[in-house]
Design an enzyme around this catalytic site. Sequence first.
Site, short mmCIF file in Angstrom:
data_model
loop_
_atom_site.label_atom_id
_atom_site.label_comp_id
_atom_site.label_asym_id
_atom_site.label_seq_id
_atom_site.Cartn_x
_atom_site.Cartn_y
_atom_site.Cartn_z
N CYS A 35 2.82 -13.75 -14.73
CA CYS A 35 2.71 -12.70 -13.72
C CYS A 35 2.56 -11.37 -14.44
O CYS A 35 3.41 -10.98 -15.24
CB CYS A 35 3.95 -12.68 -12.81
SG CYS A 35 3.99 -11.24 -11.74
N CYS A 89 5.46 -8.93 -13.87
CA CYS A 89 6.68 -9.32 -14.60
C CYS A 89 6.54 -8.97 -16.07
O CYS A 89 7.50 -8.50 -16.70
CB CYS A 89 6.96 -10.81 -14.43
SG CYS A 89 7.68 -11.21 -12.82
N ASP A 138 -1.75 2.70 -11.38
CA ASP A 138 -2.66 1.56 -11.22
C ASP A 138 -3.76 1.66 -12.28
O ASP A 138 -4.31 2.74 -12.53
CB ASP A 138 -3.27 1.55 -9.81
CG ASP A 138 -3.93 0.22 -9.48
OD1 ASP A 138 -3.40 -0.49 -8.60
OD2 ASP A 138 -4.96 -0.10 -10.10
N HIS A 193 10.91 -11.00 -9.04
CA HIS A 193 9.61 -11.61 -8.70
C HIS A 193 9.67 -12.34 -7.36
O HIS A 193 10.24 -13.42 -7.25
CB HIS A 193 9.19 -12.61 -9.79
CG HIS A 193 7.86 -13.25 -9.50
ND1 HIS A 193 6.66 -12.74 -9.96
CD2 HIS A 193 7.55 -14.35 -8.77
CE1 HIS A 193 5.67 -13.50 -9.52
NE2 HIS A 193 6.18 -14.49 -8.80
N ASN A 209 -0.78 -5.15 0.45
CA ASN A 209 -1.74 -6.22 0.76
C ASN A 209 -0.99 -7.55 0.76
O ASN A 209 -0.21 -7.82 -0.15
CB ASN A 209 -2.85 -6.25 -0.29
CG ASN A 209 -3.70 -4.99 -0.26
OD1 ASN A 209 -3.93 -4.42 0.81
ND2 ASN A 209 -4.14 -4.53 -1.41
N GLY A 215 -6.31 -9.10 0.81
CA GLY A 215 -6.87 -8.62 -0.45
C GLY A 215 -5.86 -8.59 -1.59
O GLY A 215 -6.08 -7.92 -2.60
N THR A 230 -4.23 -9.45 -4.89
CA THR A 230 -4.71 -10.10 -6.12
C THR A 230 -3.59 -10.39 -7.10
O THR A 230 -3.74 -11.27 -7.95
CB THR A 230 -5.78 -9.23 -6.82
OG1 THR A 230 -5.20 -7.95 -7.10
CG2 THR A 230 -7.01 -9.05 -5.95
N HIS A 277 2.92 -10.66 -6.67
CA HIS A 277 4.26 -10.12 -6.93
C HIS A 277 4.29 -8.86 -6.06
O HIS A 277 3.49 -7.92 -6.30
CB HIS A 277 4.40 -9.82 -8.43
CG HIS A 277 5.70 -9.17 -8.83
ND1 HIS A 277 6.41 -9.56 -9.95
CD2 HIS A 277 6.40 -8.15 -8.27
CE1 HIS A 277 7.50 -8.82 -10.06
NE2 HIS A 277 7.52 -7.94 -9.06
N HIS A 326 4.21 -5.55 -4.20
CA HIS A 326 4.07 -4.17 -4.69
C HIS A 326 3.54 -3.29 -3.57
O HIS A 326 2.84 -3.77 -2.67
CB HIS A 326 3.14 -4.12 -5.90
CG HIS A 326 1.81 -4.78 -5.66
ND1 HIS A 326 1.64 -6.15 -5.69
CD2 HIS A 326 0.60 -4.25 -5.34
CE1 HIS A 326 0.38 -6.43 -5.43
NE2 HIS A 326 -0.27 -5.29 -5.21
P1 AMP Z 1 -3.34 -6.05 -4.86
O1 AMP Z 1 -4.82 -6.25 -4.76
O2 AMP Z 1 -2.71 -5.43 -3.66
O3 AMP Z 1 -2.63 -7.32 -5.30
O4 AMP Z 1 -3.15 -4.96 -6.00
C1 AMP Z 1 -3.04 -5.25 -7.35
C2 AMP Z 1 -3.27 -3.97 -8.09
O5 AMP Z 1 -2.75 -4.10 -9.39
C3 AMP Z 1 -4.73 -3.56 -8.21
O6 AMP Z 1 -4.93 -2.27 -7.63
C4 AMP Z 1 -4.96 -3.55 -9.73
O7 AMP Z 1 -5.83 -2.52 -10.14
C5 AMP Z 1 -3.57 -3.37 -10.26
N1 AMP Z 1 -3.35 -3.89 -11.60
C6 AMP Z 1 -3.69 -5.11 -12.08
N2 AMP Z 1 -3.31 -5.24 -13.36
C7 AMP Z 1 -2.69 -4.08 -13.69
C8 AMP Z 1 -2.07 -3.58 -14.89
N3 AMP Z 1 -2.02 -4.32 -16.01
N4 AMP Z 1 -1.56 -2.33 -14.87
C9 AMP Z 1 -1.61 -1.58 -13.75
N5 AMP Z 1 -2.17 -1.99 -12.59
C10 AMP Z 1 -2.71 -3.21 -12.57
ZN ZN Z 2 6.14 -11.19 -11.12
#
Ligand code: AMP
Ligand code: ZN
Length: 111
Positions: free
Chosen positions: A4, A7, A30, A46, A86, A92, A94, A97, A99
């Site tokens: 993850c 994490c 982000d 988590h 999301n 959406g 991705t 975990h 957030h």
């Molecule tokens: P979601 O699509 O709501 O799951 O948002 C996931 C977010 O995490 C996206 O806006 C990504 O740009 C962001 N993200 C993914 N990997 C990282 C990372 N290593 N550091 C900071 N943000 C990240």
């Molecule tokens: Zn996690």
Amino acid sequence: MENCVFCKIIKGELPSTKLYEDKDFIIIKDINPSAKVHLLAIPKNHVPYIDMMTSEGTTLLGNILLKISKMQEELGITEGYRLVINQGENGGQTVNHIHIHILGGEKLKDM
Ligand code: AMP
Ligand code: ZN
């Protein structure tokens, strides 16, 4: 949780730009911003999806919202902001975990 990305950030195994940390959650930038200010508030525990949250989790989410409102200056969102969660594929999501996206720093487009 293994594999993850959030994490790993929380454990310090992946780099991030951290604006806030306490025992329960972090606020980071982000990596792929969709607004001038795009931050993520991430609980340390988590839990993959918002629909899996316990009542303890909802208390934490409330505390996170309160902290964001008190840190507007440091976060660069004093003129207003948008919070987004999301959930699942259609939402959406991705990173599985929980957030909260914090968007601001400019006039955001209507949803
Ligand atoms: P979601 O699509 O709501 O799951 O948002 C996931 C977010 O995490 C996206 O806006 C990504 O740009 C962001 N993200 C993914 N990997 C990282 C990372 N290593 N550091 C900071 N943000 C990240
Ligand atoms: Zn996690």
